[in-house]
Structures are given as structure tokens and as C-alpha cells.
Design an enzyme around this catalytic site. Structure first.
Site, short mmCIF file in Angstrom:
data_model
loop_
_atom_site.label_atom_id
_atom_site.label_comp_id
_atom_site.label_asym_id
_atom_site.label_seq_id
_atom_site.Cartn_x
_atom_site.Cartn_y
_atom_site.Cartn_z
N HIS A 191 24.44 81.13 62.80
CA HIS A 191 25.25 81.62 61.82
C HIS A 191 24.71 81.56 60.33
O HIS A 191 24.68 82.28 59.63
CB HIS A 191 26.91 81.64 61.96
CG HIS A 191 27.16 82.26 63.21
ND1 HIS A 191 27.36 83.58 63.21
CD2 HIS A 191 27.92 81.62 64.18
CE1 HIS A 191 28.00 83.80 64.56
NE2 HIS A 191 28.15 82.75 65.17
N ASP A 192 24.51 80.21 60.00
CA ASP A 192 24.33 79.79 58.76
C ASP A 192 23.06 79.17 58.59
O ASP A 192 22.66 79.30 57.33
CB ASP A 192 25.55 78.68 58.45
CG ASP A 192 26.83 79.25 58.67
OD1 ASP A 192 26.96 80.36 58.47
OD2 ASP A 192 27.72 78.41 59.37
N TYR A 308 26.56 80.16 75.82
CA TYR A 308 26.13 79.57 74.69
C TYR A 308 27.22 79.33 73.59
O TYR A 308 27.15 79.07 72.47
CB TYR A 308 24.83 80.13 74.17
CG TYR A 308 24.08 79.15 73.00
CD1 TYR A 308 24.01 79.36 71.78
CD2 TYR A 308 23.41 77.92 73.56
CE1 TYR A 308 23.53 78.60 70.95
CE2 TYR A 308 22.98 77.22 72.67
CZ TYR A 308 22.62 77.65 71.36
OH TYR A 308 22.13 76.61 70.45
N HIS A 311 33.02 77.77 74.05
CA HIS A 311 34.25 77.81 73.59
C HIS A 311 34.97 76.82 74.34
O HIS A 311 36.16 75.83 73.69
CB HIS A 311 34.94 79.20 73.99
CG HIS A 311 34.62 80.14 73.08
ND1 HIS A 311 34.27 81.47 73.24
CD2 HIS A 311 34.75 80.41 71.51
CE1 HIS A 311 34.01 82.36 72.39
NE2 HIS A 311 34.23 81.58 71.41
#
Length: 349
Positions: A191-192, A308, A311
Site C-alpha cells: 500500500h505505501d 497474503y 488477518h
């Protein structure tokens, strides 16, 4: 102290001999002698011989029970072998080949000028199958479906409660004491990280490539007052961008395989240097009769996409932090009893 005559003989011998590979004798010779099978066997235990037997059985039958954790046991065995083991190198290559063959791949292609770089959306990794692995296309399946799948999708809440949810009584710490930060790295990567650190590193690499201009590969085009050579400038910019992208991806691959994957495979604290190397030059041997091909592209599997997300790897401390934060936003109410509308409002905070 040696005699002058002996010293003279030594000088003459060195003068007539070949040039040394190093100016000084290195302590870490880069051509270590390979170990043989008998030396390798001394590093194995009884459980490793059982692993070898199970590998042979799976090879003969063509079936493997994931519940037996055979691949994890193979990694444990390989990590015990000396770093310069000949059989260990061959077996590792075969292991990489097994992972490769578990995914679908388009046919091999001849490299074309227009397809020498990967596209941003993942298309045209293979000219014969341009949509293979591209964005907004289907995932591949590592394990084919064995039961009929109806048209009606199951309730998401039921799936979560059956697979992801856990109670405090069922929580188990990881046997290798893996920190939950490891799994947050996956979130950062997906995401980042490409929007911050890797982007900055990519810009640094491109600057260095343009400045060094090795062998004139990135010679800046000559500017013209008419501006008619924009195609040359476009190629110049694209070559710099794509080459910097390849170097950045190489850094990313090394971080994942040498740090992240080693931790998942439980060899990070074993004192071994064993690891997966995608650059390995496979050769036919007793362990690997069909080396993996090159330049075929690949495709992410749906199973990998699901697992992946990690959770179920949330730590108890972070679970408490999230619950307390939600409770604070809900003015003291229990998040587990909040309505869908209330949780939707929380996501906007």
C-alpha cells in the site's frame, strides 16, 4: 629468519609465476571447495531422512498432503547443509523449480524491442498472451476446484467468522516468536512503500544512471531549436525510468527473499545462509530433470491473494489497541455489537 639465498629464490619464483588474483591474500576466498554427499549427510538428523523418504513418495505418487508440511521440512533440511554443498545447490534449484511449476505460465517468447520493459498495468509480459497477469484480470488457480461452485456467493460475515475470527482461548503465539511487525511489512509493501521510500530510491538511481552514463548507454540527446527530436527524448526518458525501475525491483526482491521469506520459512534464527535465489542458473541433475524456463512471465494465484492478507496474524496487543480505539470512537460502546452503519462511519473518521 630465512637466508638471503632462500629469499632470492622466493622472489624469482613469484616473478615467474602468474599474476595473483588479489593484491593481498583474501580471508574470504570466493571460490570455496564444494562439499560432497558424505559431508552433507553428517549434518542431517533422523527427521531429515524421513523428509527425504516423504519427498520420494510424493514424487512417485504425484500427490502431496499440505498438512504434512513437506515443503517447510524441505527448507529445514536444506538450511542444515553447508553453504557450499553441491547437492544442496542442486536440491535448492529443484525446489525453486517446483515453486515455479506450481503456477500457470504463458508460452515463451522472443524478446521484442517494444516489449523489453514491463508495462505499468502488468500487460504484455508475454506477446502471445498480453492479458496474462494484467490488472483487472482473473487470478490463476494453484489448486483446481474439486466441488461444484454455485452462482450465489456465500455471506462474507460467515466466511470471516469461519476462517479469520478467533477468540482469546484459541490464540497461539508463533512458535518462532515472529513479531507482528513482519506482517505489517506486507501491508506497507502493498500500500505505501512504493509511494514513498522506493519512489525516492528510484529517483536516486535514475540520477546516478544518467550521471555515470556507463558505455554511453544513457547519452542525453542533443537539443534542437525546432524540437523535432521529441521521440529521441521520449526513448531517453523511458530507458532511464525503466532501468531504474528494474534496479529498484531488484532491491525489493532481495529484501523479500533474504529477510522476509527467510523469516516465514523459519530459517532466520538458524545461523544458516540458505535462501531462495531467483537468479540461480539451473542445470539438469538428479534432483531437477527439467529446469524452469525463462522469459515466460507469470500470474498471481487467488490462493496467494487470500492468504497474503494475514488477518489471522494480528497480535493480541494490537487487537486490544484496535478494540480500544473503536470503543473510544463509539463513545464507550462495544465494537463487536456495533451496527454496519456505525462501523461505516468509523471507517470515515
Amino acid at each position: 629468519m630465512s637466508s638471503p639465498f632462500a629469499q632470492a629464490i622466493q622472489v624469482i619464483t613469484r616473478a615467474l609465476g602468474p599474476l595473483p588474483k588479489y593484491q593481498f591474500t583474501p580471508g574470504n576466498d570466493d571460490t570455496p571447495k564444494e562439499t560432497g554427499l558424505l559431508q552433507d549427510l553428517q549434518h542431517l538428523g533422523v527427521e531429515d531422512y524421513k523428509t527425504l523418504k516423504d519427498v520420494l513418495d510424493a514424487t512417485v505418487s504425484g500427490e502431496e498432503d499440505d498438512n504434512e508440511l513437506l515443503q517447510e521440512r524441505i527448507v529445514t533440511l536444506l538450511a542444515k547443509l553447508p553453504p557450499n554443498s553441491r547437492e544442496g545447490k542442486q536440491a535448492t534449484d529443484a525446489f525453486v523449480n517446483t515453486l515455479w511449476n506450481s503456477l500457470e505460465h504463458p508460452p515463451a517468447q522472443i524478446l521484442a524491442r517494444d516489449a523489453c520493459y514491463r508495462t505499468a498495468n502488468g500487460s504484455y509480459n508475454n506477446l502471445e498472451a498480453p492479458a496474462m497477469g494484467a490488472a483487472n484480470t482473473r487470478y490463476t488457480r494453484t489448486t483446481p476446484a474439486k466441488v461444484f461452485q454455485g452462482p450465489n456467493l456465500p455471506d462474507p460475515g460467515l466466511i470471516y467468522d469461519s476462517i479469520m475470527a478467533r477468540d482469546r482461548a484459541s490464540f497461539r503465539e508463533h512458535p518462532n516468536k515472529i513479531s507482528s511487525v513482519l506482517f505489517y511489512l506486507a501491508t506497507i509493501i502493498t500500500h505505501d512503500i512504493f509511494q514513498t521510500m522506493f519512489n525516492r530510491f528510484h529517483n536516486y538511481v535514475v540520477t546516478q544512471l544518467a550521471g555515470i552514463n556507463e558505455n554511453g548507454r544513457f547519452t542525453k540527446p542533443v537539443a534542437t531549436s525546432e524540437g523535432g527530436n521529441w521521440e529521441v527524448w521520449e526513448k531517453y526518458d523511458n530507458d532511464l525510468f525503466q532501468t531504474g525501475r528494474l534496479i529498484t525491483c531488484g532491491l525489493y526482491v532481495n529484501i523479500i527473499l533474504k529477510d522476509y521469506v527467510r523469516t516465514i520459512l523459519n530459517v532466520n534464527r538458524s545461523g544458516t545462509t540458505w535462501g531462495l535465489d531467483p537468479r540461480t542458473q539451473e542445470k539438469k541433475n538428479i534432483f531437477n530433470s527439467s529446469p524452469a524456463p525463462e522469459a515466460t512471465g507469470n500470474q498471481v494465484s487467488v490462493e496467494f491473494n487470500l492468504i497474503y492478507r494475514w488477518h489471522s496474524a494480528l497480535s493480541t496487543r494490537d487487537e486490544k489497541w484496535v478494540t480500544d480505539d473503536f470503543r473510544k470512537i463509539l463513545d464507550g460502546a462495544d465494537p463487536a455489537k456495533a451496527s454496519v452503519d456505525e462501523m461505516s462511519e468509523i471507517s470515515l473518521v
